[in-house]
Scaffold this motif. Structure first.
Motif, PDB file in Angstrom:
ATOM      1  N   LEU A 119       0.860  -1.190   0.000  1.00  9.62           N
ATOM      2  CA  LEU A 119       0.000   0.000   0.000  1.00  9.62           C
ATOM      3  C   LEU A 119       0.888   1.229   0.000  1.00  9.62           C
ATOM      4  O   LEU A 119       1.726   1.401   0.888  1.00  9.62           O
ATOM      5  N   GLY A 120       0.733   2.093  -1.004  1.00  8.01           N
ATOM      6  CA  GLY A 120       1.594   3.272  -1.055  1.00  8.01           C
ATOM      7  C   GLY A 120       1.174   4.263  -2.129  1.00  8.01           C
ATOM      8  O   GLY A 120       0.133   4.103  -2.784  1.00  8.01           O
ATOM      9  N   LYS A 121       1.987   5.290  -2.305  1.00  3.66           N
ATOM     10  CA  LYS A 121       1.719   6.330  -3.280  1.00  3.66           C
ATOM     11  C   LYS A 121       2.014   5.837  -4.698  1.00  3.66           C
ATOM     12  O   LYS A 121       2.884   4.984  -4.904  1.00  3.66           O
ATOM     13  N   TYR A 122       1.290   6.408  -5.655  1.00  2.00           N
ATOM     14  CA  TYR A 122       1.499   6.063  -7.058  1.00  2.00           C
ATOM     15  C   TYR A 122       2.911   6.456  -7.468  1.00  2.00           C
ATOM     16  O   TYR A 122       3.347   7.595  -7.242  1.00  2.00           O
ATOM     17  N   ASP A 123       3.622   5.515  -8.079  1.00  2.00           N
ATOM     18  CA  ASP A 123       5.006   5.751  -8.495  1.00  2.00           C
ATOM     19  C   ASP A 123       5.284   4.911  -9.744  1.00  2.00           C
ATOM     20  O   ASP A 123       5.236   3.685  -9.685  1.00  2.00           O
ATOM     21  N   ILE A 213      -2.130  -4.600  -9.941  1.00  2.00           N
ATOM     22  CA  ILE A 213      -1.864  -3.189  -9.644  1.00  2.00           C
ATOM     23  C   ILE A 213      -3.195  -2.454  -9.687  1.00  2.00           C
ATOM     24  O   ILE A 213      -3.893  -2.503 -10.697  1.00  2.00           O
ATOM     25  N   VAL A 214      -3.546  -1.798  -8.578  1.00  2.00           N
ATOM     26  CA  VAL A 214      -4.819  -1.081  -8.490  1.00  2.00           C
ATOM     27  C   VAL A 214      -4.535   0.415  -8.403  1.00  2.00           C
ATOM     28  O   VAL A 214      -3.934   0.886  -7.427  1.00  2.00           O
ATOM     29  N   ASP A 215      -4.935   1.137  -9.421  1.00  2.00           N
ATOM     30  CA  ASP A 215      -4.785   2.588  -9.452  1.00  2.00           C
ATOM     31  C   ASP A 215      -5.950   3.232  -8.697  1.00  2.00           C
ATOM     32  O   ASP A 215      -7.079   2.747  -8.768  1.00  2.00           O
ATOM     33  N   ASN A 216      -5.695   4.331  -7.970  1.00  2.00           N
ATOM     34  CA  ASN A 216      -6.742   5.005  -7.193  1.00  2.00           C
ATOM     35  C   ASN A 216      -7.448   4.031  -6.252  1.00  2.00           C
ATOM     36  O   ASN A 216      -8.684   3.942  -6.221  1.00  2.00           O
ATOM     37  N   LEU A 243      -1.557  -1.616  -4.141  1.00  2.00           N
ATOM     38  CA  LEU A 243      -2.673  -0.685  -4.005  1.00  2.00           C
ATOM     39  C   LEU A 243      -2.096   0.723  -3.972  1.00  2.00           C
ATOM     40  O   LEU A 243      -1.451   1.120  -2.991  1.00  2.00           O
ATOM     41  N   LEU A 244      -2.315   1.476  -5.035  1.00  2.00           N
ATOM     42  CA  LEU A 244      -1.645   2.763  -5.212  1.00  2.00           C
ATOM     43  C   LEU A 244      -2.626   3.928  -5.084  1.00  2.00           C
ATOM     44  O   LEU A 244      -3.757   3.858  -5.574  1.00  2.00           O
ATOM     45  N   ILE A 245      -2.164   4.984  -4.436  1.00  2.00           N
ATOM     46  CA  ILE A 245      -2.962   6.197  -4.224  1.00  2.00           C
ATOM     47  C   ILE A 245      -2.204   7.373  -4.828  1.00  2.00           C
ATOM     48  O   ILE A 245      -0.989   7.505  -4.615  1.00  2.00           O
ATOM     49  N   PRO A 246      -2.866   8.248  -5.571  1.00  2.00           N
ATOM     50  CA  PRO A 246      -2.182   9.412  -6.136  1.00  2.00           C
ATOM     51  C   PRO A 246      -1.564  10.271  -5.030  1.00  2.00           C
ATOM     52  O   PRO A 246      -2.169  10.458  -3.966  1.00  2.00           O
ATOM     53  N   PRO A 247      -0.358  10.796  -5.237  1.00  2.00           N
ATOM     54  CA  PRO A 247       0.254  11.654  -4.212  1.00  2.00           C
ATOM     55  C   PRO A 247      -0.496  12.976  -4.081  1.00  2.00           C
ATOM     56  O   PRO A 247      -1.177  13.415  -5.004  1.00  2.00           O
ATOM     57  N   HIS A 248      -0.387  13.584  -2.924  1.00  2.00           N
ATOM     58  CA  HIS A 248      -0.968  14.907  -2.650  1.00  2.00           C
ATOM     59  C   HIS A 248      -2.488  14.909  -2.816  1.00  2.00           C
ATOM     60  O   HIS A 248      -3.062  15.871  -3.305  1.00  2.00           O
ATOM     61  N   ILE A 249      -3.135  13.807  -2.433  1.00  2.00           N
ATOM     62  CA  ILE A 249      -4.594  13.759  -2.515  1.00  2.00           C
ATOM     63  C   ILE A 249      -5.159  13.475  -1.127  1.00  2.00           C
ATOM     64  O   ILE A 249      -4.559  12.738  -0.329  1.00  2.00           O
ATOM     65  N   PHE A 250      -6.288  14.104  -0.824  1.00  2.00           N
ATOM     66  CA  PHE A 250      -6.915  13.902   0.483  1.00  2.00           C
ATOM     67  C   PHE A 250      -7.634  12.551   0.504  1.00  2.00           C
ATOM     68  O   PHE A 250      -8.410  12.234  -0.398  1.00  2.00           O
TER      69      PHE A 250
END
Length: 389
Positions: A119-123, A213-216, A243-250
């Motif tokens: 689990l981490g930021k999108y890269d 790979i799961v975006d958002n 499981l990726l989360i876009p950076p700088h998003i709430f």
């Protein structure tokens, strides 16, 4: 599987030509079809059974309340079996409150390994490395991107990273034959990377696909994430889910809780624990209405559960155990080991309900599964409840 048995089996879905559907429905109405396997198409008004005895609803979480009420109204005298790896909160609570019977299958297939979850930021660097490792061991990759309008941009990005590697796209707005062709190619191994929406959440069994790979990822529900992760690791190879989360998003509090849960519970057969956590996060919804989640935060999970136990007991004749006036508990949970006040409060409630050694051992195993090694003081506190009760 049933080819050797003296039964007639048919399948009904919108993918069949109208002529074939009419023929199946005609034979179904006169009792010439013994077993009918189908999609939501079976809810149509033109589907008539001569003498239906058993209704099995697989992937129950994919059906809405109106669909279920329609089934309940049309098949009142039929035995009903619902199946789900992660039942929705409303359905799960029906069972916890004694309104429905519940059976749990916790034993995974022999040799099935847990899916290593990141689990981490999108890269882009992580994506490149993850896919490269999978391709090097001759495997296949699911890339989940749940927005159709720019899904081709994702495909183009991956083609730039991996020139010459066959990449396919699958989403719900594709023509039926085109979608079926893509899925057949992926199942056959011709397509190495499949960029898809959540349309691939259920029904796929690709033993060679072992990287997801799961975006958002923050936009998916807990049940969706568990089902998606179940697309990989279906054989005896170690599988990986990113499981990726876009950076700088709430990210909302509930989304954080969902992601934390799916990251903690990785063992095969964790579906029931995940569904229980989903019930606590979202609430049980309207028992007599249409909403399938919500409301628990207004009264608290345990009080809500107790309320429905008392209501159902009036009709079943069962006795509801009254809570102790004072909690019999000696000891505290170290906040350094479990920093979250909410989780500590929930754990105190679970410990206070322990009555047998088996319950104590089950709770310890669950805590070790979620948080790793537990302090000796906490283990003593849990077992002390047996003597106190």
């Amino acid at each position: 599987r049933l080819a050797r048995f003296p039964v007639t089996v048919e399948m009904l879905s919108r993918l069949h030509p109208a002529r074939i559907q009419r023929d199946i429905l005609r034979r179904l109405a006169v009792g010439a079809v013994d077993i009918l396997i189908g999609t939501h198409r079976m809810l149509g008004k033109d589907v008539i059974f001569k003498d239906l005895g058993l209704l099995i609803i697989d992937e129950e979480q994919r059906f809405g309340v109106l669909h279920k009420e329609k089934l309940k109204g049309e098949f009142r005298r039929v035995e009903v079996l619902t199946l789900s790896a992660t039942p929705i909160p409303r359905t799960l609570y029906f069972s916890l409150a004694g309104i429905r019977d519940l059976s749990i299958l916790e034993t995974p297939p022999v040799g099935r390994l847990s899916v290593t979850t990141y689990l981490g930021k999108y890269d882009p660097g992580i994506i490149r490395r993850a896919i490269s490792v999978e391709l090097e061991r001759a495997g296949q990759v699911f890339y989940l991107h749940n927005r159709i309008y720019d899904i081709l941009k994702v495909k183009n990005m991956l083609e730039g990273m991996f020139p010459g590697i066959p990449i396919g796209v699958a989403h719900g707005r594709m023509k039926e034959r085109e979608l079926a062709a893509v899925m057949d190619e992926f199942a056959a191994g011709s397509i190495k990377i499949l960029v898809a929406t959540s349309i691939v959440e259920n029904g796929l069994d690709i033993p060679n696909a072992n990287t997801l790979i799961v975006d958002n990822a923050h936009k998916f529900g807990l049940s969706d994430l568990y089902q998606l992760r179940g697309r990989v690791g279906r054989y005896k190879l170690r599988a990986y889910a990113y499981l990726l989360i876009p950076p700088h998003i709430f990210v909302t509090r509930q989304a954080k809780e969902r992601l934390q849960t799916i990251n903690e519970l990785t063992k095969p057969g964790s579906g029931f624990k995940i569904a229980m956590r989903d019930l606590q996060i979202r609430g049980a919804g309207d028992i007599l209405g249409k909403r399938q989640s919500g409301f628990i935060n207004q009264v608290g999970f345990n009080l809500y559960c107790r309320f429905w136990q008392e209501v159902s007991a009036k009709y079943t004749g069962k006795t509801v155990q009254q809570p102790a006036e004072k909690p019999q508990m000696r000891g505290v949970i170290d906040d350094a080991w479990l920093p979250s006040p909410g989780l500590r409060f929930n754990l105190y409630q679970e410990i206070s309900g322990i009555r047998t050694r088996e319950e104590a051992e089950n709770l310890i195993r669950e805590l070790e599964d979620r948080f790793g090694e537990i302090p000796g003081e906490l283990e003593q506190l849990i077992f002390s409840q047996i003597a106190e009760s």
